[in-house]
Design a protein around this motif. Structure first.
Motif, short mmCIF file in Angstrom:
data_model
loop_
_atom_site.label_atom_id
_atom_site.label_comp_id
_atom_site.label_asym_id
_atom_site.label_seq_id
_atom_site.Cartn_x
_atom_site.Cartn_y
_atom_site.Cartn_z
N UNK A 1 -1.11 -1.01 -6.76
CA UNK A 1 -1.01 0.30 -6.13
C UNK A 1 -0.46 0.09 -4.73
N UNK A 2 0.33 1.03 -4.25
CA UNK A 2 0.86 0.92 -2.91
C UNK A 2 0.21 1.93 -1.98
N UNK A 3 0.58 1.83 -0.71
CA UNK A 3 0.03 2.73 0.30
C UNK A 3 1.15 3.44 1.05
N UNK A 4 2.31 3.48 0.47
CA UNK A 4 3.48 4.09 1.11
C UNK A 4 3.65 5.53 0.64
N UNK A 5 4.48 6.30 1.37
CA UNK A 5 4.83 7.64 0.90
C UNK A 5 5.57 7.54 -0.43
N UNK A 6 6.49 6.58 -0.52
CA UNK A 6 7.24 6.35 -1.75
C UNK A 6 7.63 4.89 -1.84
N UNK A 7 7.92 4.47 -3.06
CA UNK A 7 8.34 3.10 -3.35
C UNK A 7 9.58 3.17 -4.23
#
Length: 184
Positions: free
Chosen positions: A100-106
């Motif tokens: 899982x990421x923590x960015x607005x988008x990947x």
């Protein structure tokens, strides 16, 4: 360093889809890149994962601009700043378990792959169903719990919300991919 052309615009087959009520941009981009250097790096990485400096192989300003603009289709008015780029070489044995990421988008863009993969799912990107309870949905025929699996091929580009669970299936021996990643 090599002179670069501009990053190509999205191909006609580009779409913005709602997958599990989650916006995902799917399309094809062919960034102008130093393919000789990419293929050299790919040959020098027979196993595992290796990072290379994106500025060595492509026009990073143009890549940031194009990917951030495309990300507007899934997150309007967000993600135009602080876009972090990376270029990774994925070779035999590399995989990414559920992450899982923590960015607005990947974003992921397969810049190059070696010859035909010995296994069609080698190095494939999987986006996982984010709906509550989907991990428990094992009843055949129900729409929950099915990952979107995208075959590793040069040009494939995916932009998704940063919180969406993703994974990379194991890369088989004899197959290598160079992948541009971006996060905002």
């Amino acid at each position: 360093m090599t002179a670069f052309d501009t990053l190509s615009s999205p191909a006609i087959d580009a779409t913005m889809e709602d997958r599990w009520a989650t916006p995902v941009w799917l399309g094809t981009l062919h960034p102008a890149a130093d393919h000789d250097l990419l293929h050299t790096q790919m040959r020098q990485t027979p196993y595992g994962r290796r990072e290379i400096d994106p500025a060595d192989v492509l026009d990073t300003d143009k890549a940031r601009t194009v990917l951030a603009t495309l990300a507007q289709t899934i997150h309007p008015n967000r993600g135009l700043h602080k876009v972090r780029l990376g270029v990774e070489i994925w070779a035999a044995g590399h995989r990414t378990p559920l992450a899982y990421g923590h960015a607005d988008w990947t974003a992921w863009c397969y810049l190059a792959t070696t010859a035909e993969a010995p296994h069609e799912r080698s190095g494939a990107l999987c986006l996982h169903d984010p709906r509550a309870g989907c991990d428990s949905a094992t009843v055949p025929g129900l729409p929950w719990g099915r990952a979107l699996t995208l075959r590793a091929q040069a040009g494939l580009t995916v932009i998704a919300p940063g919180w969406l669970a993703h994974s990379v299936l194991p890369v088989t021996a004899g197959h290598t991919a160079a992948v541009l990643t971006a996060r905002a």
